[in-house]
Design a protein around this motif. Structure first.
Motif, PDB file in Angstrom:
ATOM      1  N   GLU A 104       0.825  -1.211   0.000  1.00  0.00           N
ATOM      2  CA  GLU A 104       0.000   0.000   0.000  1.00  0.00           C
ATOM      3  C   GLU A 104       0.858   1.259   0.000  1.00  0.00           C
ATOM      4  N   SER A 105       1.975   1.234   0.697  1.00  0.00           N
ATOM      5  CA  SER A 105       2.824   2.434   0.738  1.00  0.00           C
ATOM      6  C   SER A 105       3.395   2.743  -0.649  1.00  0.00           C
ATOM      7  N   LEU A 106       3.765   1.709  -1.407  1.00  0.00           N
ATOM      8  CA  LEU A 106       4.255   1.938  -2.765  1.00  0.00           C
ATOM      9  C   LEU A 106       3.133   2.405  -3.686  1.00  0.00           C
ATOM     10  N   LYS A 107       1.922   1.899  -3.466  1.00  0.00           N
ATOM     11  CA  LYS A 107       0.783   2.367  -4.259  1.00  0.00           C
ATOM     12  C   LYS A 107       0.526   3.847  -3.988  1.00  0.00           C
ATOM     13  N   LYS A 108       0.626   4.255  -2.707  1.00  0.00           N
ATOM     14  CA  LYS A 108       0.429   5.670  -2.369  1.00  0.00           C
ATOM     15  C   LYS A 108       1.488   6.531  -3.052  1.00  0.00           C
ATOM     16  N   GLU A 109       2.720   6.048  -3.052  1.00  0.00           N
ATOM     17  CA  GLU A 109       3.797   6.792  -3.717  1.00  0.00           C
ATOM     18  C   GLU A 109       3.545   6.896  -5.221  1.00  0.00           C
ATOM     19  N   MET A 110       3.058   5.813  -5.813  1.00  0.00           N
ATOM     20  CA  MET A 110       2.735   5.818  -7.235  1.00  0.00           C
ATOM     21  C   MET A 110       1.611   6.821  -7.517  1.00  0.00           C
ATOM     22  N   HIS A 111       0.568   6.805  -6.675  1.00  0.00           N
ATOM     23  CA  HIS A 111      -0.540   7.739  -6.853  1.00  0.00           C
ATOM     24  C   HIS A 111      -0.072   9.178  -6.698  1.00  0.00           C
ATOM     25  N   LEU A 112       0.842   9.408  -5.785  1.00  0.00           N
ATOM     26  CA  LEU A 112       1.378  10.751  -5.602  1.00  0.00           C
ATOM     27  C   LEU A 112       2.043  11.233  -6.889  1.00  0.00           C
ATOM     28  N   GLU A 113       2.870  10.391  -7.491  1.00  0.00           N
ATOM     29  CA  GLU A 113       3.545  10.779  -8.734  1.00  0.00           C
ATOM     30  C   GLU A 113       2.543  10.969  -9.878  1.00  0.00           C
ATOM     31  N   MET A 114       1.482  10.188  -9.878  1.00  0.00           N
ATOM     32  CA  MET A 114       0.501  10.286 -10.951  1.00  0.00           C
ATOM     33  C   MET A 114      -0.327  11.567 -10.852  1.00  0.00           C
ATOM     34  N   TYR A 115      -0.769  11.899  -9.638  1.00  0.00           N
ATOM     35  CA  TYR A 115      -1.751  12.964  -9.470  1.00  0.00           C
ATOM     36  C   TYR A 115      -1.193  14.277  -8.922  1.00  0.00           C
ATOM     37  N   PRO A 117       1.018  16.501 -10.126  1.00  0.00           N
ATOM     38  CA  PRO A 117       1.009  17.651 -11.042  1.00  0.00           C
ATOM     39  C   PRO A 117      -0.385  18.262 -11.226  1.00  0.00           C
ATOM     40  N   VAL A 118      -1.414  17.422 -11.249  1.00  0.00           N
ATOM     41  CA  VAL A 118      -2.772  17.921 -11.431  1.00  0.00           C
ATOM     42  C   VAL A 118      -3.257  18.610 -10.162  1.00  0.00           C
ATOM     43  N   LEU A 119      -3.003  17.986  -9.016  1.00  0.00           N
ATOM     44  CA  LEU A 119      -3.489  18.544  -7.757  1.00  0.00           C
ATOM     45  C   LEU A 119      -2.791  19.851  -7.389  1.00  0.00           C
ATOM     46  N   THR A 120      -1.504  19.935  -7.649  1.00  0.00           N
ATOM     47  CA  THR A 120      -0.775  21.146  -7.257  1.00  0.00           C
ATOM     48  C   THR A 120      -1.040  22.313  -8.194  1.00  0.00           C
ATOM     49  N   LYS A 126      -1.204  23.358  -3.728  1.00  0.00           N
ATOM     50  CA  LYS A 126       0.221  23.639  -3.942  1.00  0.00           C
ATOM     51  C   LYS A 126       0.848  24.124  -2.639  1.00  0.00           C
ATOM     52  N   TRP A 127       0.143  25.011  -1.935  1.00  0.00           N
ATOM     53  CA  TRP A 127       0.639  25.505  -0.642  1.00  0.00           C
ATOM     54  C   TRP A 127       0.781  24.349   0.339  1.00  0.00           C
ATOM     55  N   LEU A 128      -0.228  23.459   0.393  1.00  0.00           N
ATOM     56  CA  LEU A 128      -0.163  22.312   1.303  1.00  0.00           C
ATOM     57  C   LEU A 128       1.014  21.417   0.952  1.00  0.00           C
ATOM     58  N   ASN A 129       1.246  21.191  -0.335  1.00  0.00           N
ATOM     59  CA  ASN A 129       2.381  20.361  -0.762  1.00  0.00           C
ATOM     60  C   ASN A 129       3.701  21.000  -0.345  1.00  0.00           C
ATOM     61  N   ASP A 130       3.804  22.325  -0.477  1.00  0.00           N
ATOM     62  CA  ASP A 130       5.037  23.015  -0.090  1.00  0.00           C
ATOM     63  C   ASP A 130       5.202  23.074   1.423  1.00  0.00           C
ATOM     64  N   TYR A 131       4.105  23.305   2.145  1.00  0.00           N
ATOM     65  CA  TYR A 131       4.152  23.497   3.592  1.00  0.00           C
ATOM     66  C   TYR A 131       4.282  22.182   4.342  1.00  0.00           C
ATOM     67  N   ASP A 132       3.475  21.170   3.951  1.00  0.00           N
ATOM     68  CA  ASP A 132       3.477  19.892   4.676  1.00  0.00           C
ATOM     69  C   ASP A 132       3.337  18.737   3.674  1.00  0.00           C
ATOM     70  N   PRO A 133       4.445  18.302   3.082  1.00  0.00           N
ATOM     71  CA  PRO A 133       4.381  17.218   2.085  1.00  0.00           C
ATOM     72  C   PRO A 133       3.778  15.924   2.614  1.00  0.00           C
ATOM     73  N   ALA A 134       3.983  15.635   3.919  1.00  0.00           N
ATOM     74  CA  ALA A 134       3.433  14.404   4.488  1.00  0.00           C
ATOM     75  C   ALA A 134       1.912  14.447   4.488  1.00  0.00           C
ATOM     76  N   ALA A 135       1.328  15.592   4.810  1.00  0.00           N
ATOM     77  CA  ALA A 135      -0.128  15.717   4.803  1.00  0.00           C
ATOM     78  C   ALA A 135      -0.646  15.647   3.363  1.00  0.00           C
ATOM     79  N   PHE A 136       0.092  16.236   2.431  1.00  0.00           N
ATOM     80  CA  PHE A 136      -0.322  16.200   1.033  1.00  0.00           C
ATOM     81  C   PHE A 136      -0.346  14.772   0.514  1.00  0.00           C
ATOM     82  N   ARG A 137       0.603  13.954   0.938  1.00  0.00           N
ATOM     83  CA  ARG A 137       0.668  12.554   0.482  1.00  0.00           C
ATOM     84  C   ARG A 137      -0.579  11.759   0.912  1.00  0.00           C
ATOM     85  N   GLU A 138      -1.192  12.165   2.013  1.00  0.00           N
ATOM     86  CA  GLU A 138      -2.351  11.439   2.518  1.00  0.00           C
ATOM     87  C   GLU A 138      -3.645  11.770   1.780  1.00  0.00           C
ATOM     88  N   ILE A 139      -3.600  12.804   0.961  1.00  0.00           N
ATOM     89  CA  ILE A 139      -4.825  13.205   0.227  1.00  0.00           C
ATOM     90  C   ILE A 139      -5.159  12.163  -0.821  1.00  0.00           C
TER      91      ILE A 139
END
Length: 139
Positions: A104-115, A117-120, A126-139
């Motif tokens: 599941e952790s690798l799937k989350k990482e894959m989803h992060l790379e996929m989505y 650019p669109v989300l930010t 974009k602010w959330l990704n810059d301010y708290d990348p860990a919280a952004f990964r959970e979206i």
């Protein structure tokens, strides 16, 4: 070394003859592997095209059997062709069985790379990704 094939009575050192023979053998192996790979790819393409053709043929028979008008049948066939092309370019994740084996952790990482650019593209995300990348990964 190649001059020895033109004139076989010419004396050539062993290492030159061995190098020439080895280069010829290596060239033959590379060409034969390339031909084999191309034949394999062409076979796969033919199988995929045959599957798509049979699916479209089945649709055509179904439409004809149910007396669908030519105009609507044409629209349905074009839409089906478009859907098949779209499916070839963008495969849904559920159709990739090997992803069930991935953690599941690798799937989350894959989803992060996929989505990402669109989300930010959105300023808040974009602010959330810059301010708290860990919280952004959970979206």
């Amino acid at each position: 070394a190649t001059s020895t094939w033109a004139n076989p009575w010419m004396e050539v050192p062993f290492n030159e003859r061995a190098f020439g023979d080895l280069a010829l053998l290596l060239g033959f192996l590379i060409v034969s592997c390339s031909v084999s790979l191309m034949a394999s790819m062409m076979t796969k393409i033919a199988v995929i095209a045959n599957q798509q053709s049979s699916e479209l043929n089945m649709l055509n028979k179904y439409l004809h059997a149910n007396k669908i008008s030519k105009r609507l049948a044409t629209r349905l066939q074009r839409n089906a062709q478009h859907a098949l092309k779209r499916k070839a370019y963008r495969m849904p994740e559920v159709e990739v069985r090997a992803l069930n084996l991935v953690s599941e952790s690798l799937k989350k990482e894959m989803h992060l790379e996929m989505y990402q650019p669109v989300l930010t593209a959105h300023p808040l995300l974009k602010w959330l990704n810059d301010y708290d990348p860990a919280a952004f990964r959970e979206i």
